[in-house]
Design a protein around this motif. Structure first.
Motif, PDB file in Angstrom:
ATOM      1  N   LEU A  98      31.958  43.914  49.313  1.00  0.00           N
ATOM      2  CA  LEU A  98      31.983  44.062  47.859  1.00  0.00           C
ATOM      3  C   LEU A  98      33.332  44.516  47.323  1.00  0.00           C
ATOM      4  O   LEU A  98      33.493  44.683  46.120  1.00  0.00           O
ATOM      5  N   ASP A 100      36.311  43.872  45.837  1.00  0.00           N
ATOM      6  CA  ASP A 100      37.040  42.786  45.177  1.00  0.00           C
ATOM      7  C   ASP A 100      38.381  43.261  44.618  1.00  0.00           C
ATOM      8  O   ASP A 100      38.963  42.636  43.741  1.00  0.00           O
ATOM      9  N   ARG A 108      32.933  38.513  45.545  1.00  0.00           N
ATOM     10  CA  ARG A 108      32.268  39.480  46.413  1.00  0.00           C
ATOM     11  C   ARG A 108      31.342  38.695  47.334  1.00  0.00           C
ATOM     12  O   ARG A 108      30.810  37.665  46.943  1.00  0.00           O
TER      13      ARG A 108
END
Length: 123
Positions: A98, A100, A108
């Motif tokens: 996750l 990013d 993600r």
């Protein structure tokens, strides 16, 4: 002149109706049963994803690993990353990556309920 036309992506999984339902909830569209071992999702934008029963299915590993590579993944464009992530997780997606980079990376990574990686990508 091309030799062939794109038709669909087929995902091996232990439970085709369940995985078809997951992607229907994520993408919209209609699910059609071909037989107990094959279901198709026809998305509103005209694409098709198939789900094929594979009783001994082993989910790919993320990140890639020599013994069990990711094999393929789906990129899904979203308008609102936070909202899409919340809905995907509520549907049974599992977070894989996750980070990013505060939105700089633009995607993600998650796994669907059968373990296939997919990315939610900013539009």
């Amino acid at each position: 002149m091309p030799v062939a036309r794109y038709c669909l992506v087929a995902l091996d999984c232990p439970d085709p109706p369940a995985l078809a339902g997951f992607y229907k909830a994520l993408l919209g569209g209609t699910v059609e049963k071909y037989d107990d071992d094959w279901y198709d999702l026809y998305t509103p934008d005209g694409n098709r994803i198939a789900f094929q029963r594979a009783p001994d299915h082993r989910p790919p590993q993320w990140p890639r690993a020599d013994a069990n590579s990711q094999q393929l993944h789906l990129d899904l464009t979203v308008e609102d990353m936070a909202e899409a992530e919340s809905e995907a997780l509520a549907l049974g997606a599992m977070p894989l990556d996750l980070d990013d980079k505060d939105g700089q990376r633009g995607f993600r990574v998650y796994a669907d309920p059968a373990g296939h990686p997919f990315c939610l990508c900013r539009a």
